[in-house]
Design an enzyme around this catalytic site. Structure first.
Site, PDB file in Angstrom:
ATOM      1  CD  GLU A  34      -4.838  61.794  69.992  1.00 32.29           C
ATOM      2  OE1 GLU A  34      -4.081  61.994  69.027  1.00 32.29           O
ATOM      3  OE2 GLU A  34      -6.075  61.862  69.927  1.00 32.29           O
ATOM      4  CG  HIS A  93      -4.848  67.380  70.588  1.00 29.15           C
ATOM      5  ND1 HIS A  93      -5.563  66.400  69.940  1.00 29.15           N
ATOM      6  CD2 HIS A  93      -3.618  66.841  70.806  1.00 29.15           C
ATOM      7  CE1 HIS A  93      -4.816  65.327  69.776  1.00 29.15           C
ATOM      8  NE2 HIS A  93      -3.626  65.566  70.301  1.00 29.15           N
ATOM      9  N   GLY A 124     -11.391  72.060  64.714  1.00 26.89           N
ATOM     10  CA  GLY A 124     -12.375  71.498  65.632  1.00 26.89           C
ATOM     11  C   GLY A 124     -13.767  71.566  65.041  1.00 26.89           C
ATOM     12  CG  ASP A 125     -15.982  68.962  64.167  1.00 23.54           C
ATOM     13  OD1 ASP A 125     -15.996  69.457  63.022  1.00 23.54           O
ATOM     14  OD2 ASP A 125     -15.407  67.893  64.444  1.00 23.54           O
ATOM     15  CB  ALA A 142      -6.728  73.768  61.036  1.00 28.57           C
ATOM     16  CE1 TYR A 163      -9.613  64.585  59.974  1.00 25.18           C
ATOM     17  CE2 TYR A 163      -8.382  66.356  58.922  1.00 25.18           C
ATOM     18  CZ  TYR A 163      -9.102  65.867  59.999  1.00 25.18           C
ATOM     19  OH  TYR A 163      -9.304  66.668  61.101  1.00 25.18           O
ATOM     20  CG  HIS A 167     -12.564  66.851  57.410  1.00 31.49           C
ATOM     21  ND1 HIS A 167     -13.737  67.555  57.210  1.00 31.49           N
ATOM     22  CD2 HIS A 167     -12.337  66.859  58.752  1.00 31.49           C
ATOM     23  CE1 HIS A 167     -14.180  67.984  58.383  1.00 31.49           C
ATOM     24  NE2 HIS A 167     -13.362  67.577  59.332  1.00 31.49           N
ATOM     25  CD  GLN A 194      -9.707  60.750  62.474  1.00 34.40           C
ATOM     26  OE1 GLN A 194      -9.118  60.222  63.411  1.00 34.40           O
ATOM     27  NE2 GLN A 194     -10.642  61.675  62.617  1.00 34.40           N
ATOM     28  CE  LYS A 292      -9.983  50.733  77.843  1.00 32.12           C
ATOM     29  NZ  LYS A 292     -10.630  51.547  78.852  1.00 32.12           N
TER      30      LYS A 292
HETATM   31  P1  FAD Z   1      -9.399  72.057  58.840  1.00 33.09           P
HETATM   32  O1  FAD Z   1      -8.001  71.752  58.460  1.00 33.09           O
HETATM   33  O2  FAD Z   1      -9.781  73.493  58.916  1.00 33.09           O
HETATM   34  O3  FAD Z   1     -10.326  71.288  57.798  1.00 33.09           O
HETATM   35  C1  FAD Z   1     -11.726  71.143  58.022  1.00 33.09           C
HETATM   36  C2  FAD Z   1     -12.423  71.037  56.674  1.00 33.09           C
HETATM   37  O4  FAD Z   1     -12.338  72.279  55.973  1.00 33.09           O
HETATM   38  C3  FAD Z   1     -11.801  69.988  55.736  1.00 33.09           C
HETATM   39  O5  FAD Z   1     -12.832  69.403  54.997  1.00 33.09           O
HETATM   40  C4  FAD Z   1     -10.896  70.827  54.841  1.00 33.09           C
HETATM   41  O6  FAD Z   1     -10.673  70.214  53.578  1.00 33.09           O
HETATM   42  C5  FAD Z   1     -11.699  72.105  54.713  1.00 33.09           C
HETATM   43  N1  FAD Z   1     -10.846  73.299  54.502  1.00 33.09           N
HETATM   44  C6  FAD Z   1      -9.691  73.582  55.117  1.00 33.09           C
HETATM   45  N2  FAD Z   1      -9.203  74.769  54.672  1.00 33.09           N
HETATM   46  C7  FAD Z   1     -10.096  75.236  53.767  1.00 33.09           C
HETATM   47  C8  FAD Z   1     -10.181  76.423  52.968  1.00 33.09           C
HETATM   48  N3  FAD Z   1      -9.222  77.360  53.016  1.00 33.09           N
HETATM   49  N4  FAD Z   1     -11.256  76.576  52.154  1.00 33.09           N
HETATM   50  C9  FAD Z   1     -12.228  75.643  52.100  1.00 33.09           C
HETATM   51  N5  FAD Z   1     -12.206  74.494  52.837  1.00 33.09           N
HETATM   52  C10 FAD Z   1     -11.147  74.301  53.654  1.00 33.09           C
HETATM   53  N6  FAD Z   1     -11.136  67.535  67.627  1.00 33.09           N
HETATM   54  C11 FAD Z   1     -11.275  68.106  68.857  1.00 33.09           C
HETATM   55  O7  FAD Z   1     -12.304  68.764  69.123  1.00 33.09           O
HETATM   56  N7  FAD Z   1     -10.306  67.959  69.829  1.00 33.09           N
HETATM   57  C12 FAD Z   1      -9.158  67.263  69.601  1.00 33.09           C
HETATM   58  O8  FAD Z   1      -8.317  67.162  70.489  1.00 33.09           O
HETATM   59  C13 FAD Z   1      -8.973  66.662  68.309  1.00 33.09           C
HETATM   60  N8  FAD Z   1      -7.834  65.977  68.023  1.00 33.09           N
HETATM   61  C14 FAD Z   1      -7.657  65.463  66.762  1.00 33.09           C
HETATM   62  C15 FAD Z   1      -6.451  64.798  66.473  1.00 33.09           C
HETATM   63  C16 FAD Z   1      -6.221  64.276  65.201  1.00 33.09           C
HETATM   64  C17 FAD Z   1      -4.907  63.582  64.905  1.00 33.09           C
HETATM   65  C18 FAD Z   1      -7.228  64.390  64.196  1.00 33.09           C
HETATM   66  C19 FAD Z   1      -7.009  63.799  62.831  1.00 33.09           C
HETATM   67  C20 FAD Z   1      -8.430  65.033  64.477  1.00 33.09           C
HETATM   68  C21 FAD Z   1      -8.652  65.598  65.752  1.00 33.09           C
HETATM   69  N9  FAD Z   1      -9.841  66.269  66.074  1.00 33.09           N
HETATM   70  C22 FAD Z   1     -10.004  66.826  67.325  1.00 33.09           C
HETATM   71  C23 FAD Z   1     -10.950  66.337  65.101  1.00 33.09           C
HETATM   72  C24 FAD Z   1     -10.961  67.659  64.277  1.00 33.09           C
HETATM   73  O9  FAD Z   1     -11.191  68.755  65.121  1.00 33.09           O
HETATM   74  C25 FAD Z   1     -12.099  67.549  63.249  1.00 33.09           C
HETATM   75  O10 FAD Z   1     -11.780  66.560  62.296  1.00 33.09           O
HETATM   76  C26 FAD Z   1     -12.511  68.851  62.566  1.00 33.09           C
HETATM   77  O11 FAD Z   1     -13.736  68.614  61.861  1.00 33.09           O
HETATM   78  C27 FAD Z   1     -11.514  69.378  61.538  1.00 33.09           C
HETATM   79  O12 FAD Z   1     -10.431  69.957  62.114  1.00 33.09           O
HETATM   80  P2  FAD Z   1      -9.136  70.303  61.194  1.00 33.09           P
HETATM   81  O13 FAD Z   1      -8.158  70.941  62.063  1.00 33.09           O
HETATM   82  O14 FAD Z   1      -8.716  69.135  60.400  1.00 33.09           O
HETATM   83  O15 FAD Z   1      -9.818  71.415  60.207  1.00 33.09           O
END
Ligand code: FAD
Length: 306
Positions: A34, A93, A124-125, A142, A163, A167, A194, A292
């Site tokens: 990555e 991503h 994302g956030d 997502a 996670y 998460h 993660q 790196k």
């Molecule tokens: P989701 O899967 O939507 O989950 C987010 C939260 O919502 C979780 O607590 C989940 O339990 C909850 N949730 C999900 N579905 C529901 C539902 N139907 N009802 C209620 N709650 C629900 N961020 C970036 O900005 N750019 C990147 O390139 C990036 N790359 C990443 C790569 C990896 C391998 C990982 C693990 C994370 C990455 N992230 C990146 C961080 C990620 O965007 C954050 O962790 C973000 O807060 C959550 O994204 P997610 O896709 O996991 O969200």
């Protein structure tokens, strides 16, 4: 605003699209890598030297992060496109927080034009300082993005984030696992975790997912510890756990030998972690390279033949 001018679009139509899952099913165990896109384009030549060095480990695919809320989307697009040109299998991503369906559709079309046909589908956030309420958006989780891509862009391979340390926003471990499974059921091919530091967390997590019906690969993400500052920052951003014994040993290394000693301890720990993951059946290792090359090459060499 179009992402690319017509002259930017090199004609990659008709290029063979490869889904990463097909490669995972054929070759296991494997390494994937990555990268994050360097913000300033003047640093890209050095970045691509890192990419070229890491070709030595023959990564199954190379993923490229996406700035929170799409802040660096063109960088992700152009870097994944260049990786494709260089013969890598890139994975872009893509976050959906605050995005419209039209925006996502346009971005995916641009990726496809450039020969990029795999994404990591993320919520994302909201970017710092922007008060986006994702509950009001066209995509809330997502899983919504996965469903959309699976339906409208069936030629794309889709991965999702998972996670082992739940998460930070998950109400419970069970909810976290349920929503991870929901993303996989919505059409994702596999998950990438993660970072985590206790290899048993990964196997416990996988078992919990299997118990609720998961049958798809979950690739453990491994982050080498390079310095005390960087690990503190990573821990505060990711919310993941670190075993107290490991943290204390890193602090001790820092006191005795400074950054170099921490790096050596971090490499030794990553080698041990990867061996335990592979020995116990992980399908592959996703290396958070932090751009790196040297550290990753040393780790892979010390792990030995897969
Ligand atoms: P989701 O899967 O939507 O989950 C987010 C939260 O919502 C979780 O607590 C989940 O339990 C909850 N949730 C999900 N579905 C529901 C539902 N139907 N009802 C209620 N709650 C629900 N961020 C970036 O900005 N750019 C990147 O390139 C990036 N790359 C990443 C790569 C990896 C391998 C990982 C693990 C994370 C990455 N992230 C990146 C961080 C990620 O965007 C954050 O962790 C973000 O807060 C959550 O994204 P997610 O896709 O996991 O969200």
């Amino acid at each position: 605003m179009p992402l690319l001018s017509p002259t930017d679009m090199n004609n990659t139509a008709g290029k063979k699209q490869v889904k990463i899952i097909d490669r995972i099913n054929r070759k296991s165990p494997f390494y994937s890598v990555e990268f994050f896109p360097p913000r300033d384009r003047e640093n890209w030549p050095d970045f691509f030297k890192v990419v070229d060095s890491l070709s030595a480990i023959n990564p199954l695919f190379a993923s490229v992060t996406y700035g929170a809320g799409g802040g660096t989307r063109d960088n992700t697009l152009d870097i994944t496109a260049t990786l494709a040109e260089k013969g890598h299998i890139p994975m872009a991503h893509l976050t959906c927080v605050g995005a419209t369906r039209e925006y996502i559709r346009e971005y995916l079309n641009c990726l496809a034009e450039k020969g990029v046909s795999n994404i990591l589908a993320l919520r994302g956030d909201p970017p710092a300082g922007q008060n986006i309420r994702w509950e009001d958006g066209e995509f809330v989780h997502a899983s919504d993005l996965v469903e959309f891509v699976h339906r409208e862009f069936p030629d794309f391979g889709i991965a999702v984030a998972a996670y082992p340390t739940p998460h930070p926003q998950s109400a419970s471990f069970a909810d976290d696992r349920r929503y991870t499974q929901k993303k996989l059921d919505a059409g994702a091919d596999f998950a990438i975790t993660q970072l985590f530091f206790d290899y048993r967390e990964y196997f416990e997590f996988s078992a919990q997912l299997r118990a609720i019906g998961m049958t798809k690969p979950v690739i453990p993400g491994v982050l080498p510890i390079l310095s005390l500052e960087s690990i503190r920052r990573v821990l505060s951003l990711s919310g993941c756990n670190i075993p107290a014994k490991l943290y204390l040993s890193i602090e001790e290394a820092n006191q005795k030998g400074g950054v170099e000693a921490v790096k050596e301890a971090g490499i030794a720990f990553a080698v041990d972690q990867i061996k335990k993951l592979l020995d116990n059946g992980a399908p592959g290792i996703h290396l958070y390279t932090l751009n790196k090359a040297e550290t990753c090459l040393r780790i892979v060499e010390a792990v030995g033949r897969l």
